[in-house]
Design an enzyme around this catalytic site. Sequence first.
Site, short mmCIF file in Angstrom:
data_model
loop_
_atom_site.label_atom_id
_atom_site.label_comp_id
_atom_site.label_asym_id
_atom_site.label_seq_id
_atom_site.Cartn_x
_atom_site.Cartn_y
_atom_site.Cartn_z
N ASP A 173 5.46 1.98 -1.77
CA ASP A 173 4.05 1.83 -1.37
C ASP A 173 3.97 1.67 0.14
O ASP A 173 4.95 1.30 0.80
CB ASP A 173 3.31 0.75 -2.15
CG ASP A 173 3.78 -0.66 -1.86
OD1 ASP A 173 4.38 -0.88 -0.79
OD2 ASP A 173 3.54 -1.54 -2.70
N LEU A 174 2.80 1.98 0.68
CA LEU A 174 2.61 1.96 2.12
C LEU A 174 2.33 0.53 2.56
O LEU A 174 1.48 -0.16 1.97
CB LEU A 174 1.45 2.88 2.52
CG LEU A 174 1.63 4.35 2.11
CD1 LEU A 174 0.45 5.19 2.59
CD2 LEU A 174 2.94 4.92 2.64
N ASP A 216 -2.03 3.25 -3.14
CA ASP A 216 -0.97 3.69 -2.22
C ASP A 216 0.40 3.53 -2.87
O ASP A 216 1.40 3.40 -2.17
CB ASP A 216 -1.04 2.89 -0.92
CG ASP A 216 -0.78 1.39 -1.14
OD1 ASP A 216 -1.19 0.88 -2.19
OD2 ASP A 216 -0.17 0.75 -0.26
#
Length: 302
Positions: A173-174, A216
Amino acid sequence: MDFGLTTELFPNEYRYRPTLAANDKPMIDLVQVIQGLHMSLDPRTVFACYGNVLGQHLPVMGVDLSLAQQEFSWGSPHGISMSRYLDYGDRALSLNYKLQSLLTQQQLALLQDIEALLLQPLLNAVQYQAMSTQAMFDSLTGLGNRHYYQESVKTAVARSQRNLGQVSLVILDLDNFKQLNDCFGHACGDSILKVFGELLNESIRNTDQAFRIGGDEFVVLVQGDAHAAAILCERIISKMLQQPLLMRFEVRASLGVAQLAEEQEHHQLYELADRALYQAKAAGRNCYRISMTDYDEERISA
C-alpha cells in the site's frame, strides 16, 4: 500482463467439420456453421471458427475485420485482396479477404450466406468479453479487482498444493496516501493510483498477476518463492524512485511478502503477508519485509 477473461478451449475445438457427400466432397451445413460460431464466448475463437469454415469451402487464404476497437485476423495476409461490407447499425463493417483465386458467382453466393451468420455470435462474444472485463478488472488502474484476486488466489493455491509450483503473495500500500488525498484532492490521488498501477504491471513477470483490492491496497500473486517475491519488491521500490509523478509527490510504498506453505489456505497466506506489511511500516516505510510460514517467526529484509 495478460489476464484470461473466460475459460476457453483451443480454437481447433470449434473447428467446423464438413459433411461429406457421396463423392467425398465437403457439403456445407449452415446450421452446423451457426452452431459452431455460437459455441464460444471468446471473440477471437469465434472469428477463427469463421475463417476455418471459409478456408474449407472457398479459396479464402485470410480475412480480417475491425469491430468494437478490436482487430480480428485469421489466416494469411497474402493473396488477392477483396473487401466486402456487413451492415452494422447505421454503418458498414469492412471484411478484408485474401484469396487464392477470384471467386465465381456461385462462390460469392456461398460467401454471402456464410457472412450472414458471423455478426451476431461475434457481437455476443465481444459484449460478453466487455462485461467480463468490467466484472474482473479495476476501472481506474486496469489491474484485477478484489473479486478476480479471490478467484485467482484460490486457483494458485490449488495448483501449488498439487506440486505444480511455489506461490508467494506481496501486499503493497502507498505510504500516507490519505494525507496526500486530503492535501491535493481525489483527482490527484486517482492519477497517482493509475500511475502506480501501470508501474506495478510493468514490474511483474508474465507469470505473475497484479490486483488492486481496494483504496491504495494492491497485491501481487507471484509464481515463485519468497526470494522471487523479494526481487520483485526491490524492482518496484527502484522503479518508484524513477517515476516523475510519484517523485513529485514523494509517493512511497510499504510491502509485505509471504510464501505459501504446505497445507496452508489462501486466507492464511494473506494474513502472513499483511503481518509483514505492518512490519515494513513499523520499520519506517518505503521498504519490504518477508514473513516466514510460522506466525511467530519473521525474517526482516531491507
